[in-house]
Write an enzyme that holds these catalytic residues in place. Structure first.
Site, PDB file in Angstrom:
ATOM      1  N   GLU A  87       0.885  -1.165   0.000  1.00  0.00           N
ATOM      2  CA  GLU A  87       0.000   0.000   0.000  1.00  0.00           C
ATOM      3  C   GLU A  87       0.923   1.214   0.000  1.00  0.00           C
ATOM      4  O   GLU A  87       1.774   1.351   0.890  1.00  0.00           O
ATOM      5  CB  GLU A  87      -0.891  -0.027   1.245  1.00  0.00           C
ATOM      6  CG  GLU A  87      -2.047   0.925   1.200  1.00  0.00           C
ATOM      7  CD  GLU A  87      -3.138   0.525   0.194  1.00  0.00           C
ATOM      8  OE1 GLU A  87      -3.998   1.377  -0.057  1.00  0.00           O
ATOM      9  OE2 GLU A  87      -3.124  -0.600  -0.350  1.00  0.00           O
ATOM     10  N   ASP A 142      -4.258  11.152   8.258  1.00  0.00           N
ATOM     11  CA  ASP A 142      -2.975  10.673   8.757  1.00  0.00           C
ATOM     12  C   ASP A 142      -2.526  11.408  10.005  1.00  0.00           C
ATOM     13  O   ASP A 142      -2.705  12.613  10.140  1.00  0.00           O
ATOM     14  CB  ASP A 142      -1.902  10.807   7.670  1.00  0.00           C
ATOM     15  CG  ASP A 142      -2.131   9.833   6.533  1.00  0.00           C
ATOM     16  OD1 ASP A 142      -2.506   8.683   6.835  1.00  0.00           O
ATOM     17  OD2 ASP A 142      -1.965  10.209   5.368  1.00  0.00           O
TER      18      ASP A 142
END
Length: 268
Positions: A49, A60
């Site tokens: 990924e 994030d």
């Protein structure tokens, strides 16, 4: 059979789950990120990924934001990332490769143009982190047009209707989020998730990979025991890069060892 279906079939035959590491392309430099991919694959990564650096990564935490900053500091552009993806695909023709990106990165190239670029680079799947399944229609249409799997996040607090849409529209795998919030190894995955996995199964969703807060082998074992097809680890991998990127040889050894330990935990 698509690359993810082939992967899960092969792993099921040997009673294993999948371990999928996440790293940011271009972190800490484009050339070193290729060496990092080699270390991850050598350690036993079942798929990759990969991120493209973005200036406002809302899903994030600080570790992966730091990875994007290092990539920016080495002047990594989206075009550089697609060039790296092409090189990774040429070296590992059978390895499932997924992108985890943000909508602006897709939109700025025009949605069709982005997915066409993904197809040309050999990308198998795209997860657009800030586009919920309810708003995915133009992205899903472009992905289908260019033969790219659409990955959707199954949120820990998702209602039955959301999970049904994730199951019906997703392909490749389902990204099962173990807890609310942003990515980060500092906050552990919130178990249990077996109820969510059972619901996704009832809706015939693609196999679930558990992500967010996966940083140690015990969590991989728990995920697989709960019925997940495997686990994704991003911040814990990127933390190794953050800590050791000034000493590349040591960093690559540590990355390989980390993946070996996480992969060993996928045995059922």
């Amino acid at each position: 059979m698509n690359p993810y279906a082939q992967l899960f079939s092969r792993l099921d035959a040997v009673n294993q789950g999948a371990f999928v590491p996440f790293v940011m392309l271009g972190d800490p430099t484009p050339e070193l990120s290729l060496a990092i991919v080699d270390a991850l694959v050598a350690g036993g990564a079942d798929a990759l990924e990969l991120g493209i650096p973005f200036s406002d990564p809302v899903a994030d935490g600080p570790t992966i934001q730091g990875a994007a900053l290092r990539a920016f500091e080495s002047h990594t552009t989206p075009d550089d990332c697609f060039e790296l993806l092409g090189r990774i695909r040429a070296k590992y023709p059978q390895l499932p490769i997924g992108l985890l990106v943000y909508a602006n990165l897709v939109y700025v190239r025009h949605i069709d143009g982005f997915y066409e670029k993904c197809q040309q680079a050999g990308v198998d799947s795209v997860l657009v982190a800030d586009v919920p399944v309810q708003m995915c229609a133009p992205y899903k249409a472009a992905a289908d047009k260019f033969g790219i799997d659409s990955i959707f996040i199954a949120p820990p607090n998702g209602d039955a209707e959301t999970l049904k849409q994730v199951a019906e529209l997703g392909s490749g795998y389902t990204y099962l989020v173990s807890r609310a919030g942003v990515t980060g190894a500092e906050t552990k995955a919130g178990m249990p998730v077996d109820g969510l996995i059972n619901t996704l199964r009832e809706f015939n969703a693609p196999p679930a990979l558990l992500g967010f807060g996966i940083s140690e082998p015990a969590q991989v074992r728990e995920a697989i025991a709960a019925g997940a097809a495997g686990a994704i680890s991003g911040s814990a991998v990127v933390k190794i890069i953050e800590t050791h990127h000034q000493n590349p040889e040591h960093m690559l050894t540590r990355l390989k060892e980390f993946v070996e330990g996480m992969k060993a935990a996928t045995n059922r």
